[in-house]
Design a protein around this motif. Structure first.
Motif, PDB file in Angstrom:
ATOM      1  N   GLN A  50      28.618 -86.050 122.327  1.00 16.76           N
ATOM      2  CA  GLN A  50      29.086 -84.683 122.279  1.00 16.76           C
ATOM      3  C   GLN A  50      29.638 -84.343 120.906  1.00 16.76           C
ATOM      4  N   ARG A  54      28.597 -81.617 118.343  1.00 20.84           N
ATOM      5  CA  ARG A  54      29.556 -80.608 117.927  1.00 20.84           C
ATOM      6  C   ARG A  54      29.589 -80.494 116.409  1.00 20.84           C
ATOM      7  N   ALA A  57      26.738 -78.693 115.374  1.00 23.40           N
ATOM      8  CA  ALA A  57      26.890 -77.282 115.694  1.00 23.40           C
ATOM      9  C   ALA A  57      27.759 -76.583 114.670  1.00 23.40           C
ATOM     10  N   THR A  58      28.858 -77.228 114.320  1.00 26.79           N
ATOM     11  CA  THR A  58      29.734 -76.602 113.334  1.00 26.79           C
ATOM     12  C   THR A  58      29.038 -76.476 111.997  1.00 26.79           C
ATOM     13  N   PRO A  68      27.731 -70.988 117.801  1.00 25.36           N
ATOM     14  CA  PRO A  68      26.856 -71.795 118.638  1.00 25.36           C
ATOM     15  C   PRO A  68      26.669 -71.121 120.000  1.00 25.36           C
ATOM     16  N   ALA A  71      29.265 -71.656 125.126  1.00 21.94           N
ATOM     17  CA  ALA A  71      29.760 -72.982 125.441  1.00 21.94           C
ATOM     18  C   ALA A  71      30.071 -73.144 126.914  1.00 21.94           C
ATOM     19  N   GLN A  75      25.693 -78.249 129.166  1.00 25.74           N
ATOM     20  CA  GLN A  75      24.476 -78.620 128.473  1.00 25.74           C
ATOM     21  C   GLN A  75      23.885 -79.875 129.091  1.00 25.74           C
ATOM     22  N   PRO A  77      22.548 -83.449 128.853  1.00 29.85           N
ATOM     23  CA  PRO A  77      22.716 -84.561 127.932  1.00 29.85           C
ATOM     24  C   PRO A  77      21.357 -85.019 127.416  1.00 29.85           C
ATOM     25  N   SER A  95      36.899 -87.032 113.299  1.00 33.73           N
ATOM     26  CA  SER A  95      35.445 -87.034 113.199  1.00 33.73           C
ATOM     27  C   SER A  95      34.919 -87.931 112.079  1.00 33.73           C
TER      28      SER A  95
END
Lengths: 515, 568
Positions: A50, A54, A57-58, A68, A71, A75, A77, A95
């Motif tokens: 995830q 993410r 996505a960012t 995006p 949310a 979603q 997987p 991160s």
């Protein structure tokens, strides 16, 4: 398990039944345990998946500035997260990839573009003998300083390396630039396990952590008779600084006494202070200079300076005078003395100074107690303390100045050649001597002169010394180590230099109390 | 299991340090002020609501197809699987009863053993089975357990409601922040550095290891930690002089928001500890100076070389600080309903029943306690062997045999004889029996093992090995549990009383931290163990090392902190 494992027991038999029950129970337990781990790992992997998504996505969002997709809709997987082993685990918070022991051991890892690879600052826990979870070797204060240092260095190096590899993380050894002013920031002594802290009670910088409790205990007056009395004095006497035990009764009533005593005395005290300080400091500061000339111990000078600086805080006015005096030498001091009173506002300063100044005497005292140069302590401490005990802070400072002056001189001088001593003594004390000597004889006598501004300042100083003496006597035993030095110093001084009455007065008090 | 409970150990992995919400009033964040450094902020991603996802594509498809139907179905299945009192055995539709797990099909009311479940899934195309042991979902298409967030949520909720039956009404959703809340929190907070794990040592400030161990055990207490990290005590708003709570707050923010690993010097805490005493007693006008001196000496923090005493002192101070803090909503009420974190966390009640031997009148009294102090000596049990008169005297046989904590507890709650008791009912001095039971269990159970024995002849340390469990069931030592047991003993059929009425759930405690005393009574050293995220750590002053469960359990414990497994 079963001894006869080649031949399975008949399932219909009791043995067979027992065995199957046992197997089932065991299977259940195993199942639960495995499932627990399975769940943890799968959730972690899912989370990693995830997070990667993410981040992507960012990145997409930042580039295309389009949000995006919604949310709220769950979603799908992308396959079983357990199917692939992720090369690295991303920290859910920052991160960045987590360190593994391997990456840690590799040191700095360069990316293709030449940049240092960044890692999450949370390191994997070390599990090596003699090291803590952060890989820092155990502190070993007991070992000799040599080994300590080598260890320190090694650790510092390791820390530096780690920090470097961490990229943006500050190294653990650095005190960390936290703006938390309320913290005693404590200079960290390179992982020896000993740090230094500022005492919140007495403002003494650098109390070693291992000694901190003991120091604080003393400081708060919890240790022993003496300190408890002193603490009491602090608590009962309205912040009248560190009281010597003997002074306590008078001290606690000092507020009343003060009223009883003629105001002139107060004035006298206050006024002299700056002058006294300056005079005292002048010579004191001069001493180091002398020392340095005479190749005296360099170590002593900085300490003195500290004290001076501490003292200077008490009487602001005095500070101004100091530097010139120092530079000029002992003689110039004399004229300044009388002049000094003018700086200090006589009457008003008493109360104000008293409050303010209560702190500095403490400082001095503590420093002394902690033992810098034993030579310095003897005269200076007791006198200062006792003086400080007197309600008006100005007085203490003046006293300490005057008293400490000979005291300090004497210790230093004996070590060095006698001529130097003579110089110092002759120079500094002389100015004050004439006035001092008469006044010293009795307090009451002193009081009267105190009214007279210029002269009065001097006598007042003496007064307090006289007051201080008895108290010193009482205290003297407690500060046993110090006293011998005093006596010696005093004697030697006397022997060599009869001249200054000041010195005599100051010195005799010391030895007398000692004996 | 672990997820379902608000377990002590698990540090919320994304534990936020909330910047004060009322940031306008406090320009510079006080507690974790420095952590709001640009360095931290830099690594923070812009807020995107965490997307939800399906456990696997198969279940995702099913959700999309069947909608909420399968949810309610799963709720029922999870309830069956998780019900600890489920009596009917699971029976495979294909074969016979089995002791091992079975799978309940999520799409039809069938139950199968693993073998038949696989068959069923291939035949009926029903891909999901609910494990009857724990309610997890097995996807036969993936051949793997799946942990779908939606289903997990249901499962956890079911488990909570089944476990804490009495408070079923409280739902998990109540405490859950909405997505708006989450976004707000995320925007107005900064993460503590990843390195700030709370795993730091306390520097030895000169024989202060007794403090360090206590502080460690408090720092790793999730209740206290959450209290302080969520701004339970605002240092900036605190006007109390020598506030112990402020000092604790400093410790917590140092430990959990600072990017440091070296030992921490609890300067303020130390100073406050001692000043607290000073202030308290200097304010008492009745004390003469002489008394004051002695008081200072005896109560000074430095003299409190006993970790347990310090714990009590510290807890008491924190409690007092709460009362004196103006913003606390509670009036200084009787300790019963004190809302301070200490009372909420540590406060329990003992019930002592004194039974008069002649009139059998029972005098009951409640005692608030912060900890249980267990005697390690094998006292002669008057009741057990009344024939032997010698045992009536205090034959203190320091048992060489290994004792267990449970044995100590049952001794603690056993019936004792009281020689002199004035019975108010029948009037007169009688013999009586006395029994202590735990009437109210605190969330954090602190147990002191009385290793230090003070007698007229001198003091000694008892080195008996006490075995203590990782999980402790306190049920048999509670007032209710005892009553049940005595009833059982009186009754004829022991089976009957096992589950007489609605059974109270067992009070399961997990070991949280251990304070160990090493060495002799007068010279020794304290170290402590604490658990975080399932990993044990050893704290020896400023040194933190990994520890194994075995190490912990073999330690010569002095203080034990147990944490209730679930607050539900």
């Amino acid at each position: 398990m079963s001894s006869d494992h080649p031949t399975e027991p008949n399932p219909a038999s009791l043995a067979g039944l027992s065995l199957s029950i046992f197997k089932d129970l065991l299977a259940n337990l195993t199942h639960d345990l495995v499932l627990q781990t399975h769940r943890a790992e799968k959730l972690l992997r899912t989370q990693q998946q995830q997070q990667l998504a993410r981040i992507a996505a960012t990145a997409a969002a930042s580039s295309s500035s389009s949000l995006p997709e919604d949310a709220s809709a769950p979603q799908m997987p992308s396959g079983n997260p357990l199917a692939t082993v992720p090369p690295e685990i991303l920290c859910p918070r920052c991160s960045l990839p987590r360190h593994t022991p391997e990456t840690l051991s590799q040191g700095t890892i360069l990316l293709d573009n030449g940049e240092k690879k960044k890692f999450c600052t949370k390191p994997p826990f070390h599990n090596a003998r003699g090291h803590d979870i952060y890989g820092i070797p155990f502190p070993n204060p007991g070992s000799s300083s040599g080994t300590k240092k080598s260890k320190k260095d090694a650790m510092a190096a390791a820390a530096a390396q780690e920090a470097a590899s961490n990229g943006d993380t500050p190294s653990s050894s650095t005190p960390a630039p936290n703006g938390d002013a309320s913290d005693p920031p404590a200079k960290v002594g390179k992982n020896t396990g000993i740090s230094y802290f500022k005492c919140p009670n007495c403002d003494q910088e650098k109390v070693a952590s291992t000694r901190f409790a003991a120091h604080l205990e003393k400081c708060l007056g919890l240790a022993g008779r003496k300190s408890s009395r002193q603490a009491l004095a602090k608590m009962s006497g309205s912040g009248s600084g560190s009281g010597s035990p003997m002074l306590l009764p008078t001290d606690s009533s000092s507020g009343k006494l003060g009223s009883r005593k003629p105001s002139p005395e107060k004035n006298g005290r206050a006024t002299p202070v700056p002058g006294d300080d300056s005079s005292a400091r002048g010579p004191l500061s001069a001493v180091p200079a002398l020392n340095s000339v005479a190749s005296g111990s360099a170590s002593s000078t900085p300490k003195k300076k500290k004290k001076l600086s501490a003292a200077s805080t008490s009487g602001d006015n005095a500070n101004l005078n100091q530097p010139p005096q120092i530079s000029k030498g002992s003689n110039p001091v004399v004229p300044i003395l009388p002049a000094a009173p003018s700086f200090g506002s006589p009457s008003t300063s008493v109360s104000g100074l008293g409050k303010d100044s209560s702190v500095p005497p403490k400082k001095r005292k503590r420093k002394i107690e902690n033992g810098e140069d034993s030579d310095l302590h003897p005269i200076a401490k007791p006198k200062k303390l006792k003086l400080a005990a007197a309600s008006s802070s100005a007085v203490p400072s003046s006293n300490s100045g005057s008293s400490s002056y000979p005291g300090r001189l004497s210790p230093d001088t004996p070590k060095k050649s006698t001529p130097i001593k003579i110089k110092a003594k002759a120079a500094s004390p002389t100015p004050s001597d004439p006035s001092l000597s008469p006044t010293m004889t009795k307090k009451k006598i002193i009081k009267k002169p105190s009214n007279i501004a210029p002269d009065g300042s001097v006598p007042i100083k003496k007064k307090k010394p006289t007051i201080g003496r008895p108290t010193k006597i009482a205290q003297a035993p407690s500060t046993s180590p110090v006293t011998p030095h005093l006596g010696i110093a005093g004697n030697s001084v006397h022997g060599t230099t009869p001249p200054s009455t000041m010195a005599r007065k100051g010195l005799p008090a010391g030895p007398g109390s000692i004996n | 299991m672990s997820s379902t409970t608000t377990t002590a150990s698990s540090l919320p992995s994304g534990s936020l340090v909330l910047k004060k919400f009322s940031s306008s009033t406090m320009p510079s964040g006080t507690t974790g002020g420095p952590n709001a450094s640009p360095k931290v902020a830099k690594t923070k991603l812009p807020y995107i609501p965490t997307p939800t996802y399906y456990g696997c594509e198969h279940i995702g498809m099913m959700f999309q197809k069947s909608g909420p139907g399968c949810r309610s179905f799963y709720t029922g299945a999870a309830r069956v699987a998780l019900d600890p009192e489920r009596l009917p055995a699971q029976k495979c539709n294909g074969c016979s009863y089995t002791l091992t797990r079975t799978y309940m099909c999520m799409q039809c009311p069938m139950t199968h053993c693993p073998k038949h479940a696989l068959e069923h899934s291939s035949v009926a195309k029903h891909k999901f089975g609910v494990d009857s042991r724990n309610g997890h979902v097995y996807c036969f298409a993936c051949s793997d357990y799946i942990y779908d967030p939606t289903l997990e949520e249901i499962r956890i909720e079911q488990e909570v409601s089944l476990y804490g039956r009495r408070r079923k009404k409280r739902r998990l959703d109540d405490a859950k922040p909405s997505s708006d809340d989450l976004e707000y929190i995320d925007k107005h907070s900064s993460y503590a550095p990843c390195r700030a794990t709370g795993l730091r040592g306390f520097l030895n400030m000169g024989s202060t290891c007794f403090m360090s161990v206590i502080l460690q055990s408090l720092v790793h207490n999730p209740l206290l930690r959450n209290f302080y990290l969520s701004d339970g005590h605002k240092r900036s708003d605190c006007t109390v002089q020598h506030c112990m709570s402020c000092a604790m707050d400093e410790v917590f923010s140092e430990f959990f928001t600072q990017d440091k690993v070296e030992g921490f010097g609890p300067v303020n805490l130390l100073t406050t500890s001692w000043k607290c005493e000073q202030v308290r007693h200097s304010h008492c006008p009745l004390l003469s100076n002489a008394n004051l001196i002695t008081l200072l000496q005896t109560l000074a923090g430095y003299q409190q070389q006993d970790a347990h005493e310090y714990l009590q002192f510290l807890l008491n101070q924190l409690h007092l600080n709460h009362i004196s803090t103006p913003h606390s909503t509670s009036s200084p009420s009787p300790t019963d309903d004190c809302t301070c974190i200490i009372h909420r966390g540590f406060y329990g009640k003992l019930q002592s029943d004194v039974t008069c031997s002649s009139c059998h009148n029972i005098y009951t009294k409640d005692d608030p306690v912060m900890d249980l102090s267990l005697d390690l000596r094998m006292k002669a049990r008057v009741k057990s062997n009344p024939n032997n008169p010698t045992t009536l005297t205090v034959s203190v046989s320091t048992a060489p045999a290994v004792q267990t904590l449970q044995e100590c507890l049952s001794r603690f709650t056993s019936v004792e004889n009281v020689a002199e008791y004035f019975c108010s009912n029948c009037g007169g001095s009688r013999e009586a029996t006395k029994q202590l039971t735990v009437k109210r269990l605190p969330p954090v159970l602190c147990i002191q093992l009385k290793r230090f024995e003070h007698s007229a002849s001198g003091s000694a340390k008892i080195n008996t090995v006490i075995r203590f469990p990782m999980q402790l069931d306190m049920t048999p030592f509670t007032t209710r549990g005892k009553r049940k047991r005595t009833a059982a003993a009186g009754g004829n059929t022991p089976q009957q009383q096992q589950q007489p009425e609605r059974p109270c759930k067992p009070f399961i405690y997990d070991l949280l931290s251990v304070v160990v005393h090493k060495g002799e009574i007068n010279s020794g050293h304290y170290i402590s163990y604490a658990r975080q995220n399932g990993q044990w750590f050893q704290f020896d002053d400023s040194v933190v090392t990994l520890a194994t469960e075995k190490q912990v359990l073999a330690a010569q414990a002095y203080l034990l902190f147990y944490m209730i497994r679930t607050l539900a």
